[in-house]
Design an enzyme around this catalytic site. Structure first.
Site, PDB file in Angstrom:
ATOM      1  N   GLU A 134       1.051  -0.863   0.488  1.00  0.00           N
ATOM      2  CA  GLU A 134      -0.127   0.009  -0.035  1.00  0.00           C
ATOM      3  C   GLU A 134       0.792   1.360  -0.245  1.00  0.00           C
ATOM      4  O   GLU A 134       0.562   2.317  -0.551  1.00  0.00           O
ATOM      5  CB  GLU A 134      -0.709  -0.137   1.280  1.00  0.00           C
ATOM      6  CG  GLU A 134      -0.161  -0.096   2.544  1.00  0.00           C
ATOM      7  CD  GLU A 134      -0.050  -1.799   3.426  1.00  0.00           C
ATOM      8  OE1 GLU A 134       0.038  -1.277   4.146  1.00  0.00           O
ATOM      9  OE2 GLU A 134       0.010  -2.484   2.158  1.00  0.00           O
ATOM     10  N   ASP A 174      17.952  15.158 -33.194  1.00  0.00           N
ATOM     11  CA  ASP A 174      17.415  16.040 -34.854  1.00  0.00           C
ATOM     12  C   ASP A 174      18.853  16.079 -34.505  1.00  0.00           C
ATOM     13  O   ASP A 174      19.979  15.444 -33.487  1.00  0.00           O
ATOM     14  CB  ASP A 174      17.451  17.492 -34.738  1.00  0.00           C
ATOM     15  CG  ASP A 174      17.059  18.347 -35.550  1.00  0.00           C
ATOM     16  OD1 ASP A 174      17.357  17.928 -36.745  1.00  0.00           O
ATOM     17  OD2 ASP A 174      17.207  19.386 -35.539  1.00  0.00           O
ATOM     18  N   ASP A 220      10.337  19.560 -34.997  1.00  0.00           N
ATOM     19  CA  ASP A 220      10.588  18.497 -33.988  1.00  0.00           C
ATOM     20  C   ASP A 220       9.209  18.671 -32.801  1.00  0.00           C
ATOM     21  O   ASP A 220       9.021  17.604 -32.280  1.00  0.00           O
ATOM     22  CB  ASP A 220      11.798  18.688 -33.279  1.00  0.00           C
ATOM     23  CG  ASP A 220      12.645  19.026 -33.690  1.00  0.00           C
ATOM     24  OD1 ASP A 220      13.164  18.259 -34.516  1.00  0.00           O
ATOM     25  OD2 ASP A 220      13.814  19.751 -33.918  1.00  0.00           O
ATOM     26  N   ASN A 265       4.201 -14.605   4.240  1.00  0.00           N
ATOM     27  CA  ASN A 265       3.237 -13.850   5.521  1.00  0.00           C
ATOM     28  C   ASN A 265       2.548 -14.471   4.953  1.00  0.00           C
ATOM     29  O   ASN A 265       1.417 -15.663   5.836  1.00  0.00           O
ATOM     30  CB  ASN A 265       4.192 -12.537   5.815  1.00  0.00           C
ATOM     31  CG  ASN A 265       5.160 -13.063   6.362  1.00  0.00           C
ATOM     32  OD1 ASN A 265       5.634 -13.503   6.815  1.00  0.00           O
ATOM     33  ND2 ASN A 265       5.282 -11.854   7.104  1.00  0.00           N
ATOM     34  N   ASP A 290       6.353  -1.684   6.906  1.00  0.00           N
ATOM     35  CA  ASP A 290       6.438  -0.459   6.193  1.00  0.00           C
ATOM     36  C   ASP A 290       7.049   0.630   6.331  1.00  0.00           C
ATOM     37  O   ASP A 290       7.672   0.645   5.394  1.00  0.00           O
ATOM     38  CB  ASP A 290       4.187  -0.199   5.624  1.00  0.00           C
ATOM     39  CG  ASP A 290       3.970  -0.953   4.756  1.00  0.00           C
ATOM     40  OD1 ASP A 290       4.052  -2.013   4.473  1.00  0.00           O
ATOM     41  OD2 ASP A 290       2.421  -0.787   5.131  1.00  0.00           O
TER      42      ASP A 290
END
Length: 848
Positions: free
Chosen positions: A288, A330, A598, A662, A691
């Site tokens: 998350e 270019d 371009d 897990n 986390d």
């Protein structure tokens, strides 16, 4: 100024009535009045800003998983499970707030970078011409417009010279339309159809004009429809890869949740507890923090690039820089210095020609619109006095016919003077000037061959060549069109020198060494482009000209584009076709250019790259702006993009493999355990701490091998890695289950506590193994990542013994557990490293 100007058809007004309404004159505004009008667009009140911030935060709660968690918390509270409800709400709040905070910081960083290369406008204030940010233009400002400019406001033309405007942003029509300040009795219902109206966001294709700004900002037509040329929503390659990854996680999550609910229903376990457990599993499986990790990683990459003089207008483009495997460029100004000088002016036989030089000077002097580098080189060279000539009409340069013409009156009378691409100008000629004062002679086939050989010799030496031709016109003529350019007299050629850019050779070599194909797409001839490539030591595999490409269908072009290095004599539309052909073959394509021609290719590319001094059209079409004209900074951008990609990739690989293991263990344990292997609150706490340990991943170091070639988010590799490493994690979990149940004889609370500690320690410490394909002892992690991981491990060991243990239903583990934990963790890390090593060896062996 009491009446709003957008409620009446201002485009049908006459000049004086419009000035009266806007409270200005034909000289525009003075600075004091302009400042007063700009102040009327006051910043948002504090209350409005707070309301906007609240909406931004509340949107984070719109995630389906967050909503499910909130529903679960509400159900828990309604049934008296207040502890569970408070913990769920707290975890959700921390996660959402952290995500919103980091996303807002990333958005602010992106906005700051965009402002540093914001569009400019030329206005007349206090009687002088100045450049200001386009957002500072106010109603009543007098705008000076030239070819290549993006118009900053809905405006009424005061004067114009051969003006053509590209309105594709508003109409979708790619062909430019003619606009004129000439008085007309025609009235229209829409501003876009009015000949004297030019609208914000549209581009000047050719010619020049002055216009009075009528509507700006949100009041303009562009503002009202909510469009913005700088933010055209085009999903990046990385966006599409993340979307595919999301579908993979969604399928796994739904399967696991349904499986757990079914098992718990069969065993007649409490439905609320089973529901919360299933939801906690879903949250545990989902990475998350991925949006936050992506935002922080991209923002950090953008700031690092800014220090290297590379401004990224949209953060996700950094990922495309990392995945770019074809770089199209270019020639002029990118491979060459763009310090063009006029080297010589010769006749068809290669002898110096004073008449060709004089006519060239006149043409460049009186050609309206933005002067290009060739015109500037001509005008900076000494030549004949120009005051004796008067401009009558002109034909601005067009990328299809490839020449420009001026109708002028001077001492010899009225002359049409044309300069442009030699092959295209030669087709207009039926005679040539032999030199001196001799009369024009027929342009026979023998003379054409001589002229062709002269051209070939100059281009072979790297000179960019223009042909010069003229024609005597009737004295009464004051207008000219394309048909007048026939039966002309060829006077000769102008040769321009533009040396290769210093450092370009090493930059191209570095890009090729990093797995990026380099292709040159130029409007110049094959000989000139080949000469430049030879000087830059760029190997040329194949050449394709614009004439050859025009006769090809898309399938044929796709078949040739892989083995072609040079694309010469290309029109803007053909440049775009080449870029699209590369993309259709699955490449991530970068294109670098700075001119009006371009813009189509820049917009079509995955990574459009331009420079700060480019035309407005090119800068707006590009997503990356270089503050230095150097290919070296392109290489820096590519490497930073790969570093950014690798850190996002690490997070996904760690999160999916470890989380999957897990969650699979928990789902499997539900089959034989008479109780839940971990309480829902403990699962959520485990997930939140894990986390937190991964938060510094955007700062992590990257192995040199990981950025040696282009990378894409390989969903197949992620899925295979997850299914290989996940079961290893589960195997050690099941070993832990056996030891807890049969060696320690753990109670329900002890089992849940001990597995919480073991699960979190293995999840966090395996980060050091998965973050590199090599030996983790030889790949140093960034200090903040190492510190975060060890702090979380320390927290896992402390929680069951600290004052918060009862709050999370923890108990003190048996002392023997800690003696078992260390060897379990060491064996697990060693097993993951060995399997990871074999996985990548097999993976890359298959590729080779």
């Amino acid at each position: 100024m009491d009446e709003r100007p957008d409620v009446y058809p201002w485009w049908n007004e006459d000049e004086q009535a419009l000035y009266a309404r806007l409270g200005c004159t034909s000289q525009g505004l003075d600075s004091q009045e302009a400042s007063r009008r700009q102040a009327l667009a006051a910043p948002k009140p504090r209350l409005a800003r707070l309301r906007e911030g609240a909406v931004f935060l509340l949107r984070r709660f719109a995630s389906p998983l967050v909503l499910i968690l909130l529903i679960a918390g509400a159900v828990s509270a309604s049934l008296g499970e207040l502890g569970n409800a408070l913990i769920i709400a707290g975890i959700v709040l921390v996660s959402v707030t952290l995500d919103a905070y980091q996303e807002r910081r990333s958005a602010q960083a992106e906005l700051k970078l965009q402002q540093s290369v914001a569009q400019k406008a030329t206005v007349l204030r206090d009687g002088r011409s100045i450049r200001i940010p386009a957002t500072a233009v106010v109603p009543g400002d007098l705008l000076a417009l030239e070819a290549g400019d993006i118009i900053a406001a809905d405006a009424w033309l005061v004067s114009s010279r051969h003006l053509q405007v590209n309105q594709a942003l508003l109409t979708g029509e790619s062909f430019p339309v003619e606009k004129s300040a000439a008085a007309t009795d025609i009235e229209t219902d829409q501003a876009i159809d009015a000949p004297r109206a030019v609208l914000a966001g549209t581009a000047i294709h050719s010619g020049s004009a002055t216009a009075i700004a009528v509507l700006t900002g949100a009041q303009s037509e562009l503002g009202r429809i909510g469009a913005d040329i700088s933010r055209r929503a085009k999903p990046t390659t990385f966006d599409l890869d993340i979307q595919r990854f999301g579908y993979l996680i969604l399928r796994l999550t739904v399967f696991l949740v349904l499986f757990v609910l079914l098992i718990n229903a069969l065993f007649h376990r409490p439905w609320l507890e089973s529901f919360l457990f299933a939801i906690a599993l879903a949250v545990g499986l989902t990475p998350e923090l991925l949006p936050m990790v992506v935002s922080v990683t991209l923002a950090r990459g953008a700031i690092r690039l800014a220090r290297k003089h590379v401004i990224v207008k949209q953060l996700p483009v950094i990922q495309n820089l990392g995945t770019m495997d074809v770089f199209c460029t270019d020639k002029t100004g990118t491979l060459t210095e763009a310090r063009i000088r006029l080297d010589r002016t010769v006749d068809v036989e290669g002898r110096p020609s004073a008449s060709a030089a004089a006519l060239l000077q006149v043409n460049s002097r009186y050609l309206a619109g933005a002067k290009n580098a060739l015109d500037e080189a001509v005008l900076s060279a000494s030549g004949a006095p120009l005051d004796a000539w008067t401009l009558l009409a002109q034909l601005p340069f067009d990328f299809d016919r490839r020449w420009a013409g001026t109708l002028v009156q001077g001492p010899p009378g009225v002359r049409l003077i044309v300069k442009g691409a030699p092959q295209d100008v030669l087709r207009l000629c039926s005679a040539y000037a032999p030199g001196g004062d001799a009369a024009p002679a027929p342009l026979t086939e023998a003379v054409r061959q001589t002229a062709g050989q002269t051209l070939h010799d100059m281009e072979s030496n790297g000179f960019r060549v223009l042909a010069i031709a003229s024609k005597t016109m009737p004295a009464a003529g004051t207008s000219v069109d394309n048909d007048d350019a026939s039966d002309m007299v060829l006077h000769g050629y102008a040769a321009f020198a533009d040396p290769p850019k210093r450092g370009a050779a090493s930059a191209l070599k570095a890009l090729r060494a990093r797995g990026v194909q380099v292709k040159v797409i130029s409007g110049d001839s094959e000989l000139v482009t080949r000469h430049v490539c030879a000087q830059l030591q760029l190997p040329v595999e194949g050449v394709l000209t614009g004439t050859e490409l025009a006769a090809m269908d898309t399938a044929t072009l796709r078949g040739l584009v892989e083995k072609t290095t040079l694309f010469c004599r290309m029109t803007p539309a053909q440049k775009e076709r080449v870029v699209l052909a590369c993309k259709q073959l699955g490449h991530t394509v970068g294109y670098m250019g700075d001119g009006i021609n371009d813009a189509p290719a820049l917009h079509a590319a995955d990574v459009g790259i331009s420079v700060e001094s480019a035309t407005d059209v090119a800068r707006e079409a590009a997503r990356v702006i270089l503050l230095r004209r150097s290919l070296g900074v392109v290489h820096d951008g590519v490497m930073e993009g790969r570093r950014t990609y690798m850190n996002v990739f690490k997070y996904i690989m760690m999160g999916t493999s470890s989380n999957f293991g897990n969650m699979f263990s928990m789902a499997g344990a539900a089959l034989f355990l008479p109780f839940l292997p971990m309480l829902p609150v403990q699962i959520l706490l485990n997930n939140m701490l894990y986390d937190l340990s991964e938060l510094p991943i955007p700062l992590d170091n990257v192995d040199a091998e990981d950025i040696s070639s282009p990378r894409r988010l390989d969903i197949g590799l992620i899925r295979q890695f997850m299914f290989v490493i996940g079961p290893v994690s589960s195997a050690f979990d099941f070993i832990t289950f056996y030891l807890l149940l049969h060696v320690l004889k753990a109670t329900e609370a002890e089992f849940q506590t001990c597995w919480f500690v073991e699960s979190l320690c293995t999840q966090v410490l395996v980060i050091f193994v998965i973050r590199t394909r090599h030996n983790p002892l030889r790949s140093r992690p960034q200090g903040a990542l190492a510190a975060a991981c060890f702090l979380v491990v320390a927290a896992a060991l402390w929680l069951p013994l600290g004052p918060l243990a009862g709050f999370f239903s923890f108990v003190s583990p048996p002392p023997l557990f800690y003696l078992m934990l260390a060897p379990l963790v060491v064996c697990y890390l060693a097993a993951v490293h060995e399997i990871k090593r074999r996985f990548f060896l097999a993976r890359f062996a298959r590729r080779e």
